[in-house]
Design a protein around this motif. Structure first.
Motif, short mmCIF file in Angstrom:
data_model
loop_
_atom_site.label_atom_id
_atom_site.label_comp_id
_atom_site.label_asym_id
_atom_site.label_seq_id
_atom_site.Cartn_x
_atom_site.Cartn_y
_atom_site.Cartn_z
N PHE A 1 9.70 52.86 13.78
CA PHE A 1 8.32 53.37 13.67
C PHE A 1 7.36 52.63 14.60
O PHE A 1 6.50 53.24 15.22
CB PHE A 1 7.83 53.32 12.22
N GLN A 2 7.54 51.29 14.71
CA GLN A 2 6.67 50.54 15.63
C GLN A 2 6.93 50.95 17.08
O GLN A 2 5.99 51.09 17.87
CB GLN A 2 6.91 49.02 15.48
N LYS A 3 8.20 51.15 17.41
CA LYS A 3 8.53 51.57 18.78
C LYS A 3 7.92 52.93 19.10
O LYS A 3 7.38 53.15 20.18
CB LYS A 3 10.06 51.61 18.96
N ALA A 4 8.01 53.83 18.13
CA ALA A 4 7.44 55.18 18.33
C ALA A 4 5.92 55.10 18.48
O ALA A 4 5.33 55.78 19.33
CB ALA A 4 7.82 56.08 17.15
N ALA A 5 5.29 54.25 17.67
CA ALA A 5 3.83 54.11 17.74
C ALA A 5 3.40 53.58 19.10
O ALA A 5 2.44 54.06 19.71
CB ALA A 5 3.33 53.18 16.62
N LEU A 6 4.12 52.57 19.59
CA LEU A 6 3.78 52.00 20.89
C LEU A 6 3.93 53.03 22.00
O LEU A 6 3.13 53.06 22.95
CB LEU A 6 4.69 50.79 21.20
N ALA A 7 4.95 53.88 21.89
CA ALA A 7 5.19 54.89 22.92
C ALA A 7 4.30 56.12 22.73
O ALA A 7 4.21 56.98 23.62
CB ALA A 7 6.66 55.30 22.91
N GLY A 8 3.66 56.23 21.55
CA GLY A 8 2.81 57.39 21.28
C GLY A 8 3.58 58.67 21.06
O GLY A 8 3.13 59.76 21.42
N ILE A 9 4.78 58.54 20.48
CA ILE A 9 5.62 59.71 20.21
C ILE A 9 6.11 59.65 18.76
O ILE A 9 6.06 58.60 18.13
CB ILE A 9 6.85 59.74 21.16
N PRO A 10 6.60 60.78 18.23
CA PRO A 10 7.21 60.71 16.90
C PRO A 10 8.55 59.98 16.99
O PRO A 10 9.20 59.98 18.04
CB PRO A 10 7.45 62.18 16.52
N ILE A 11 8.98 59.39 15.89
CA ILE A 11 10.26 58.67 15.85
C ILE A 11 11.41 59.63 16.16
O ILE A 11 12.49 59.20 16.59
CB ILE A 11 10.43 57.95 14.49
N ARG A 12 11.21 60.91 15.96
CA ARG A 12 12.21 61.93 16.27
C ARG A 12 12.68 61.84 17.72
O ARG A 12 13.81 62.19 18.04
CB ARG A 12 11.58 63.31 16.01
N GLU A 13 11.79 61.38 18.62
CA GLU A 13 12.12 61.35 20.06
C GLU A 13 12.94 60.12 20.45
O GLU A 13 13.38 60.01 21.59
CB GLU A 13 10.84 61.36 20.90
N LEU A 14 13.12 59.16 19.54
CA LEU A 14 13.89 57.97 19.87
C LEU A 14 15.39 58.27 19.74
O LEU A 14 15.77 59.35 19.30
CB LEU A 14 13.48 56.81 18.95
#
Length: 199
Positions: A161-174
């Motif tokens: 979730f932190q990685k997704a927030a930093l990238a500005g994308i939903p966690i679905r994209e990781l």
């Protein structure tokens, strides 16, 4: 149009993360607006860092763009008082109350439930520690034992979730393990569709 409002009696319980990921889930089903009413503007900032698959609108400008949408997800300020809570519940098809799986969160949750009475709401356990911890299951059982409607799905604690927030994308994209949190929100989304009676 279905309106889902996410609110919490304290910050740091995954409220904005939940709003963003529910809006992501609904975006596969129709036209979605996430209305950011949180003073921190977490959802707006998240979207500005990258790209989200739906429109994020400041609550003061939302009225112009919510008409005719399929889903509206509202991210509210934390700590609403009891009259605000009732109004939030009356204005939504479903009110979602994220809560942490700890004993400190149980009492405020019981108070919130008592303030809401017969409104359409459900508690959601978030930031749940991984097994072998049983904190999530224990809290869910406690809530059920107290007559509080609670989702079967729990949202796991994960660095994704932190990685997704930093990238500005939903966690679905990781990818890989970072994406596991998306499975929880997919499961939650399906539960919500059942509650809403959405085909």
């Amino acid at each position: 149009m279905k309106i889902v409002t996410v609110t919490g009696y304290k910050g740091g319980c995954g409220k904005s993360v939940t709003a963003i990921h529910l809006a992501t889930f609904f975006s596969a089903l129709g036209d979605v607006v996430l209305v950011d009413g949180d003073p921190n503007r977490t959802s707006i900032a998240w979207g500005e860092r990258g790209q989200l698959p739906f429109i994020v609108a400041d609550e003061r400008k939302a009225m112009k763009i919510v008409q005719g949408r399929d889903f509206i997800v509202i991210d509210t300020p934390a700590r609403p008082d009891s009259s605000d809570l009732k109004e939030l519940a009356e204005g939504a098809d479903l009110l979602i109350l994220p809560t942490l799986p700890d004993v400190v969160s149980l009492e405020p949750m019981l108070q919130t439930a008592s303030d809401l009475g017969n409104a359409s709401y459900k508690a959601l356990l978030t930031i749940v520690p991984p097994k072998p911890s049983r904190e999530g299951e224990t809290m869910r059982d406690d809530l059920k034992a107290n007559g509080i409607p609670v989702f079967d799905t729990m949202i796991r604690r994960t660095a994704g979730f932190q990685k997704a927030a930093l990238a500005g994308i939903p966690i679905r994209e990781l990818t890989g393990r970072d994406r596991l949190g998306w499975l929880d929100y997919e499961s939650l989304g399906k539960e919500i569709l059942e509650v809403l009676g959405h085909e």
